[in-house]
Design a protein around this motif. Sequence first.
Motif, PDB file in Angstrom:
ATOM      1  N   TYR A  94       0.685  -1.160  -0.035  1.00  5.06           N
ATOM      2  CA  TYR A  94      -0.050  -0.005   0.127  1.00  5.06           C
ATOM      3  C   TYR A  94       0.779   1.411   0.019  1.00  5.06           C
ATOM      4  CZ  TYR A  94      -3.740  -3.209   1.330  1.00  5.06           C
ATOM      5  OH  TYR A  94      -5.073  -4.217   1.372  1.00  5.06           O
ATOM      6  N   CYS A  95       0.608   2.134  -0.926  1.00  5.69           N
ATOM      7  CA  CYS A  95       0.934   3.478  -0.919  1.00  5.69           C
ATOM      8  C   CYS A  95       0.475   4.441   0.471  1.00  5.69           C
ATOM      9  CB  CYS A  95       0.907   4.139  -2.279  1.00  5.69           C
ATOM     10  SG  CYS A  95       1.406   5.762  -2.256  1.00  5.69           S
ATOM     11  N   TYR A  96       1.228   5.005   1.006  1.00  2.00           N
ATOM     12  CA  TYR A  96       0.685   5.874   2.340  1.00  2.00           C
ATOM     13  C   TYR A  96       1.205   7.425   1.881  1.00  2.00           C
ATOM     14  CZ  TYR A  96       0.793   7.639   6.963  1.00  2.00           C
ATOM     15  OH  TYR A  96       0.351   8.402   8.150  1.00  2.00           O
ATOM     16  N   ALA A  97       0.437   8.452   2.410  1.00  2.00           N
ATOM     17  CA  ALA A  97       0.971   9.750   2.550  1.00  2.00           C
ATOM     18  C   ALA A  97       0.495  10.484   3.729  1.00  2.00           C
ATOM     19  CB  ALA A  97       0.607  10.457   1.256  1.00  2.00           C
ATOM     20  N   ARG A  98       1.188  11.343   4.190  1.00  2.70           N
ATOM     21  CA  ARG A  98       0.537  11.860   5.125  1.00  2.70           C
ATOM     22  C   ARG A  98       1.221  13.448   5.025  1.00  2.70           C
ATOM     23  NH1 ARG A  98       2.034  13.679  10.244  1.00  2.70           N
ATOM     24  NH2 ARG A  98       4.027  12.734  10.200  1.00  2.70           N
ATOM     25  N   PHE A  99       0.403  14.544   5.275  1.00  2.00           N
ATOM     26  CA  PHE A  99       0.852  15.788   5.436  1.00  2.00           C
ATOM     27  C   PHE A  99       1.938  16.097   6.284  1.00  2.00           C
ATOM     28  CE2 PHE A  99       0.320  20.389   6.219  1.00  2.00           C
ATOM     29  CZ  PHE A  99       0.399  21.031   4.731  1.00  2.00           C
ATOM     30  N   TYR A 103      -0.492  17.065  12.885  1.00  2.00           N
ATOM     31  CA  TYR A 103      -2.043  16.644  12.536  1.00  2.00           C
ATOM     32  C   TYR A 103      -2.453  16.592  11.139  1.00  2.00           C
ATOM     33  CZ  TYR A 103      -1.831  17.725  17.505  1.00  2.00           C
ATOM     34  OH  TYR A 103      -1.579  17.670  18.857  1.00  2.00           O
ATOM     35  N   GLY A 104      -1.325  16.414  10.213  1.00  2.00           N
ATOM     36  CA  GLY A 104      -1.524  16.208   8.882  1.00  2.00           C
ATOM     37  C   GLY A 104      -2.653  14.912   8.546  1.00  2.00           C
ATOM     38  N   SER A 105      -3.351  15.218   7.369  1.00  2.00           N
ATOM     39  CA  SER A 105      -4.201  14.324   7.282  1.00  2.00           C
ATOM     40  C   SER A 105      -3.478  13.004   6.676  1.00  2.00           C
ATOM     41  CB  SER A 105      -5.067  14.887   5.879  1.00  2.00           C
ATOM     42  OG  SER A 105      -5.976  15.749   6.468  1.00  2.00           O
ATOM     43  N   GLU A 106      -4.018  11.906   6.542  1.00  2.00           N
ATOM     44  CA  GLU A 106      -3.344  10.683   5.988  1.00  2.00           C
ATOM     45  C   GLU A 106      -4.312  10.094   4.959  1.00  2.00           C
ATOM     46  OE1 GLU A 106      -3.407   8.003   9.307  1.00  2.00           O
ATOM     47  OE2 GLU A 106      -1.390   8.512  10.103  1.00  2.00           O
ATOM     48  N   TYR A 107      -3.574   9.412   3.966  1.00  2.00           N
ATOM     49  CA  TYR A 107      -4.197   8.977   2.734  1.00  2.00           C
ATOM     50  C   TYR A 107      -3.518   7.567   2.494  1.00  2.00           C
ATOM     51  CZ  TYR A 107      -4.851  14.020   2.274  1.00  2.00           C
ATOM     52  OH  TYR A 107      -5.253  15.278   2.666  1.00  2.00           O
ATOM     53  N   TRP A 108      -4.483   6.772   2.010  1.00  2.00           N
ATOM     54  CA  TRP A 108      -4.105   5.190   1.471  1.00  2.00           C
ATOM     55  C   TRP A 108      -4.531   4.980   0.033  1.00  2.00           C
ATOM     56  CZ3 TRP A 108      -0.990   2.355   4.771  1.00  2.00           C
ATOM     57  CH2 TRP A 108      -0.970   2.517   5.930  1.00  2.00           C
ATOM     58  N   GLY A 109      -3.493   4.461  -0.877  1.00  2.00           N
ATOM     59  CA  GLY A 109      -3.922   3.737  -1.709  1.00  2.00           C
ATOM     60  C   GLY A 109      -4.861   2.430  -1.540  1.00  2.00           C
ATOM     61  N   ARG A 110      -5.026   1.760  -2.605  1.00  2.00           N
ATOM     62  CA  ARG A 110      -5.993   0.525  -2.509  1.00  2.00           C
ATOM     63  C   ARG A 110      -5.202  -0.680  -2.582  1.00  2.00           C
ATOM     64  NH1 ARG A 110     -11.538   1.137  -3.307  1.00  2.00           N
ATOM     65  NH2 ARG A 110     -12.221   3.519  -3.614  1.00  2.00           N
ATOM     66  N   GLY A 111      -3.843  -0.744  -2.904  1.00  2.00           N
ATOM     67  CA  GLY A 111      -3.143  -1.665  -2.839  1.00  2.00           C
ATOM     68  C   GLY A 111      -2.653  -2.313  -4.010  1.00  2.00           C
ATOM     69  N   THR A 112      -1.457  -3.029  -4.030  1.00  2.00           N
ATOM     70  CA  THR A 112      -0.984  -3.822  -5.354  1.00  2.00           C
ATOM     71  C   THR A 112      -0.459  -5.165  -4.597  1.00  2.00           C
ATOM     72  OG1 THR A 112       0.189  -4.165  -7.250  1.00  2.00           O
ATOM     73  CG2 THR A 112       1.212  -2.798  -5.415  1.00  2.00           C
ATOM     74  N   GLN A 113      -0.808  -6.174  -5.386  1.00  2.00           N
ATOM     75  CA  GLN A 113      -0.400  -7.560  -4.979  1.00  2.00           C
ATOM     76  C   GLN A 113       0.857  -8.055  -5.348  1.00  2.00           C
ATOM     77  OE1 GLN A 113      -2.187  -9.852  -2.793  1.00  2.00           O
ATOM     78  NE2 GLN A 113      -0.289 -11.034  -2.581  1.00  2.00           N
ATOM     79  N   VAL A 114       1.965  -8.289  -4.268  1.00  2.00           N
ATOM     80  CA  VAL A 114       3.005  -9.011  -4.718  1.00  2.00           C
ATOM     81  C   VAL A 114       3.329 -10.498  -4.154  1.00  2.00           C
ATOM     82  CG1 VAL A 114       5.706  -8.640  -4.235  1.00  2.00           C
ATOM     83  CG2 VAL A 114       4.291  -6.688  -4.766  1.00  2.00           C
ATOM     84  N   THR A 115       3.378 -11.330  -4.872  1.00  2.00           N
ATOM     85  CA  THR A 115       3.448 -12.850  -4.529  1.00  2.00           C
ATOM     86  C   THR A 115       4.821 -13.418  -5.171  1.00  2.00           C
ATOM     87  OG1 THR A 115       1.186 -13.061  -4.780  1.00  2.00           O
ATOM     88  CG2 THR A 115       2.420 -15.141  -4.707  1.00  2.00           C
ATOM     89  N   VAL A 116       5.461 -13.750  -3.996  1.00  2.00           N
ATOM     90  CA  VAL A 116       6.917 -14.453  -4.450  1.00  2.00           C
ATOM     91  C   VAL A 116       6.883 -15.893  -4.044  1.00  2.00           C
ATOM     92  CG1 VAL A 116       9.327 -14.305  -3.773  1.00  2.00           C
ATOM     93  CG2 VAL A 116       7.844 -12.320  -3.940  1.00  2.00           C
ATOM     94  N   SER A 117       7.120 -16.732  -5.121  1.00  2.00           N
ATOM     95  CA  SER A 117       7.148 -18.065  -4.996  1.00  2.00           C
ATOM     96  C   SER A 117       8.216 -18.779  -4.655  1.00  2.00           C
ATOM     97  CB  SER A 117       6.313 -18.836  -5.957  1.00  2.00           C
ATOM     98  OG  SER A 117       7.311 -18.513  -7.342  1.00  2.00           O
ATOM     99  N   SER A 118       8.596 -19.737  -4.165  1.00  2.00           N
ATOM    100  CA  SER A 118       9.622 -20.405  -3.860  1.00  2.00           C
ATOM    101  C   SER A 118      10.474 -21.018  -4.971  1.00  2.00           C
ATOM    102  CB  SER A 118       9.685 -21.476  -2.495  1.00  2.00           C
ATOM    103  OG  SER A 118       9.094 -20.855  -1.391  1.00  2.00           O
TER     104      SER A 118
END
Length: 118
Positions: A94-99, A103-118
Amino acid sequence: QVQLVESGGGLVQNGDSLTLSCAASGGIFDVLNMAWYRQVVGKQRELVASVTTDSKTTYADSVKDRFTISRDNAKGTMALQMDGLKPDDTGVYYCYARFYTEYGSEYWGRGTQVTVSS
């Protein structure tokens, strides 16, 4: 208000590399502290890496020598270069940002899946 959109996730094998990107809109990227978090289903979201408005970086111990966080203020983007990926790196990133103020506002992205197989 800030909107964050992640991209670059995918399925890779142990030892491979990926580059994640986060694009921010809202016109205030220069005054945002930025970070990447990741979360595995059923577990708490954890901080992976961060970069401040003055380009100071931090890393979780588990990724310190393998991941590199960066930002491009002119483009309003943040990236996470991930090398030497391990199965334990699997999760939704997830991407995250804060002013930059206390007391800055916080923001989140919706996420991107990372999968690492053996």
